[in-house]
Design a protein around this motif. Structure first.
Motif, PDB file in Angstrom:
ATOM      1  N   PRO A 254     -71.573  13.062  30.258  1.00 28.84           N
ATOM      2  CA  PRO A 254     -70.511  13.013  31.280  1.00 28.84           C
ATOM      3  C   PRO A 254     -70.412  14.287  32.105  1.00 28.84           C
ATOM      4  O   PRO A 254     -69.958  14.263  33.251  1.00 28.84           O
ATOM      5  CB  PRO A 254     -69.228  12.820  30.459  1.00 28.84           C
ATOM      6  CG  PRO A 254     -69.627  12.595  29.057  1.00 28.84           C
ATOM      7  CD  PRO A 254     -71.065  12.891  28.898  1.00 28.84           C
ATOM      8  N   GLU A 255     -70.846  15.410  31.534  1.00 27.61           N
ATOM      9  CA  GLU A 255     -70.799  16.687  32.258  1.00 27.61           C
ATOM     10  C   GLU A 255     -71.696  16.641  33.492  1.00 27.61           C
ATOM     11  O   GLU A 255     -71.522  17.397  34.441  1.00 27.61           O
ATOM     12  CB  GLU A 255     -71.261  17.835  31.350  1.00 27.61           C
ATOM     13  CG  GLU A 255     -70.463  18.008  30.078  1.00 27.61           C
ATOM     14  CD  GLU A 255     -69.163  18.763  30.300  1.00 27.61           C
ATOM     15  OE1 GLU A 255     -69.053  19.464  31.319  1.00 27.61           O
ATOM     16  OE2 GLU A 255     -68.266  18.628  29.444  1.00 27.61           O
ATOM     17  N   PHE A 256     -72.738  15.784  33.439  1.00 26.26           N
ATOM     18  CA  PHE A 256     -73.699  15.728  34.547  1.00 26.26           C
ATOM     19  C   PHE A 256     -73.653  14.386  35.283  1.00 26.26           C
ATOM     20  O   PHE A 256     -74.567  14.056  36.038  1.00 26.26           O
ATOM     21  CB  PHE A 256     -75.112  16.075  34.030  1.00 26.26           C
ATOM     22  CG  PHE A 256     -75.216  17.530  33.680  1.00 26.26           C
ATOM     23  CD1 PHE A 256     -75.445  18.476  34.670  1.00 26.26           C
ATOM     24  CD2 PHE A 256     -74.982  17.959  32.385  1.00 26.26           C
ATOM     25  CE1 PHE A 256     -75.466  19.832  34.367  1.00 26.26           C
ATOM     26  CE2 PHE A 256     -75.005  19.317  32.073  1.00 26.26           C
ATOM     27  CZ  PHE A 256     -75.247  20.251  33.074  1.00 26.26           C
ATOM     28  N   GLU A 257     -72.574  13.654  35.051  1.00 29.59           N
ATOM     29  CA  GLU A 257     -72.355  12.366  35.721  1.00 29.59           C
ATOM     30  C   GLU A 257     -72.577  12.537  37.225  1.00 29.59           C
ATOM     31  O   GLU A 257     -72.076  13.491  37.820  1.00 29.59           O
ATOM     32  CB  GLU A 257     -70.895  11.949  35.459  1.00 29.59           C
ATOM     33  CG  GLU A 257     -70.586  10.492  35.705  1.00 29.59           C
ATOM     34  CD  GLU A 257     -71.384   9.593  34.786  1.00 29.59           C
ATOM     35  OE1 GLU A 257     -71.233   9.735  33.563  1.00 29.59           O
ATOM     36  OE2 GLU A 257     -72.148   8.752  35.317  1.00 29.59           O
ATOM     37  N   GLY A 258     -73.347  11.636  37.812  1.00 26.39           N
ATOM     38  CA  GLY A 258     -73.555  11.698  39.263  1.00 26.39           C
ATOM     39  C   GLY A 258     -74.747  12.545  39.671  1.00 26.39           C
ATOM     40  O   GLY A 258     -75.118  12.583  40.840  1.00 26.39           O
ATOM     41  N   VAL A 263     -82.396  14.067  35.990  1.00 23.28           N
ATOM     42  CA  VAL A 263     -81.559  14.826  35.060  1.00 23.28           C
ATOM     43  C   VAL A 263     -81.038  13.893  33.967  1.00 23.28           C
ATOM     44  O   VAL A 263     -81.133  14.192  32.768  1.00 23.28           O
ATOM     45  CB  VAL A 263     -80.365  15.480  35.801  1.00 23.28           C
ATOM     46  CG1 VAL A 263     -79.408  16.139  34.816  1.00 23.28           C
ATOM     47  CG2 VAL A 263     -80.853  16.468  36.843  1.00 23.28           C
ATOM     48  N   MET A 264     -80.505  12.753  34.399  1.00 22.41           N
ATOM     49  CA  MET A 264     -79.903  11.837  33.433  1.00 22.41           C
ATOM     50  C   MET A 264     -80.964  11.278  32.474  1.00 22.41           C
ATOM     51  O   MET A 264     -80.713  11.085  31.284  1.00 22.41           O
ATOM     52  CB  MET A 264     -79.159  10.698  34.155  1.00 22.41           C
ATOM     53  CG  MET A 264     -78.085  11.173  35.144  1.00 22.41           C
ATOM     54  SD  MET A 264     -77.060  12.565  34.590  1.00 22.41           S
ATOM     55  CE  MET A 264     -75.905  11.783  33.494  1.00 22.41           C
ATOM     56  N   GLN A 265     -82.184  11.060  33.013  1.00 23.98           N
ATOM     57  CA  GLN A 265     -83.262  10.554  32.153  1.00 23.98           C
ATOM     58  C   GLN A 265     -83.698  11.612  31.137  1.00 23.98           C
ATOM     59  O   GLN A 265     -84.031  11.293  30.001  1.00 23.98           O
ATOM     60  CB  GLN A 265     -84.459  10.107  33.011  1.00 23.98           C
ATOM     61  CG  GLN A 265     -84.196   8.783  33.717  1.00 23.98           C
ATOM     62  CD  GLN A 265     -85.128   8.543  34.899  1.00 23.98           C
ATOM     63  OE1 GLN A 265     -86.103   9.259  35.098  1.00 23.98           O
ATOM     64  NE2 GLN A 265     -84.806   7.536  35.704  1.00 23.98           N
TER      65      GLN A 265
END
Ligand SMILES: Cc1cc2nc3c(=O)[nH]c(=O)nc-3n(C[C@H](O)[C@H](O)[C@H](O)COP(=O)(O)OP(=O)(O)OC[C@H]3O[C@@H](n4cnc5c(N)ncnc54)[C@H](O)[C@@H]3O)c2cc1C
Length: 390
Positions: A254-258, A263-265
């Motif tokens: 959640p810190e890097f949501e969006g 990044v998310m992968q």
């Protein structure tokens, strides 16, 4: 090293990157320092580290060029991108870094760098490092220091080099206790095997994504086998010093949501779904690095925030300068005074710029003026600890 050297009585507390550099540099100066490390087994954490040209020059001066070439990856390009859109904010071509700064800019696995340095110190002197030696207290003696270790051993040294990290016992005992403050920054760190990483993450070079109060960097280490990932975020929650733990990657996500899919992968590919997370603390920089026979080095002297990736680089520079000062001085007091004179301002400058780095990097949108104030424009890489006037 001259094998005629007497076992000069220099103790180094801590076999981190700073203590090992100091050991190598003092060995080069013809001394036989003894490194005393609390850990039962030598090693460093499973993470990457950037060895910037100023640090590469230091390590190369100690004979580690081949090791860096073998274990490090020279970085061809560094990119800063907007986290939410992927828009390129800055691209730094590093292909001319050797010509420009006199040495390469490497990305290395910390454990590989550490192992290379342990081997180099032991090649000079097989008995130079002792493990399982946790310094418990020290007292000033007439012409040196008396050390007591928690295993009951007592030792005496003419000179004590404190390379025992940001929570230095030596610093608090000799220079006075100081208060650590939580900065509000939390670091998240993990390594992704290349086979599990998104294809884009295998592109050469390093990539930083930025946003308000958060940033994420990735680069390859160990010949491209692992992708080193570091996230930095801010939190209102207080954390206790030394707070460090393996947490579920679900806490980091959640810190890097969006942020961009890459990044998310990468977060989704954290091995076992776990990442290391810890709070970043600061202490005031020591006003003096020397007190009688005791000299501070590395994080023990100047713990700094990681926004310029210079903490270990400064410890490494310290070590090289300390060794050179011992090589040209008549006695330890003169050597330590020279060391302090050379290092104090350099360390203060880099420490202060590192603290400002968070605000420069962790913002939304492109502001090229802000990003233009960086390690290159500040001249941080120009420094050569192997040749700087002492
Ligand atoms: C997220 C993050 C990323 C970073 N990335 C970079 C980077 O890319 N490039 C860079 O240059 N720097 C980086 N740094 C900074 C770097 O990690 C530190 O500045 C560096 O490790 C300091 O080295 P040191 O030898 O002074 O201390 P340490 O590495 O902390 O070593 C201290 C040693 O002393 C030992 N010790 C402690 N107390 C005792 C005792 N009482 N008795 C005996 N032994 C003891 C410890 O066990 C340890 O081995 C980063 C830091 C963070 C938090």
């Amino acid at each position: 090293m001259s094998m005629n050297a007497v076992r000069a009585n220099i103790a180094i507390i801590g076999a981190g990157l700073g203590g090992l550099t100091a050991a190598l540099a003092l060995q080069r100066a013809g001394l036989r320092p003894l490194v005393l490390e609390q850990a039962p087994v030598l090693g460093d954490v499973g993470a990457g580290i950037s060895v910037t040209p100023n640090a590469s020059k230091a390590l190369i001066s100690l004979g580690l060029h081949d090791g860096l070439e073998q274990h490090g990856q020279a970085v061809p390009v560094q990119e800063v991108r907007e986290g939410a859109t992927g828009r390129l904010l800055k691209s730094i071509d590093r292909s001319d870094v050797r010509e420009r700064y006199g040495a390469a800019y490497y990305m290395v696995h910390r454990a590989d760098l550490h192992a290379m340095m342990v081997a180099a110190v032991r090649a000079n002197d097989p008995d130079a490092i002792l493990t399982g030696q946790k310094l418990a207290s020290l007292a000033m003696a007439a012409d040196g220091v008396e050390m007591t270790f928690d295993n009951g051993t007592q030792r005496r040294a003419d000179v004590l080099v404190a390379a025992d990290g940001s929570r230095s016992l030596v610093r608090s005992q000799v220079f006075g206790a100081d208060k650590a403050e939580f900065t509000g920054h939390v670091a998240w760190r993990f390594l992704v095997p290349a086979g599990a990483a998104p294809a884009e993450a295998l592109a050469p070079g390093s990539r930083v994504w930025t946003g308000q109060d958060r940033s994420f960097v990735r680069y390859a280490v160990r010949g491209g086998q692992l992708i080193n990932c570091v996230g930095l975020t801010r939190t209102g929650l207080w954390r206790g010093e030394g707070w460090s733990q393996m947490v579920s990657a679900a806490e980091m996500r959640p810190e890097f949501e969006g942020f961009m899919p890459e990044v998310m992968q990468l977060i989704a590919a954290a091995p076992g779904g776990r990442v290391n997370s810890w709070g970043l603390f600061v202490r005031p920089m020591a006003e003096s690095f020397v007190q009688g026979p005791v000299v501070l080095l590395g994080d023990a002297a100047h713990p700094m925030l990681p926004f310029m990736g210079q903490g270990a680089a400064m410890a490494i520079e310290d070590g090289v300068v300390l060794g050179r000062c011992f090589a040209v001085s008549a006695n330890p007091a003169e050597a330590m005074a020279r060391y302090q004179a050379v290092r104090l301002e350099r360390c203060r400058f880099v420490l202060e710029e590192s603290a400002l780095g968070a605000d420069r990097i962790q913002q939304d949108g492109a502001d090229n003026k802000r990003l233009a104030r960086n390690e290159d424009s500040l001249g941080i890489f120009d420094y050569d600890p192997a040749t700087v006037a002492i």
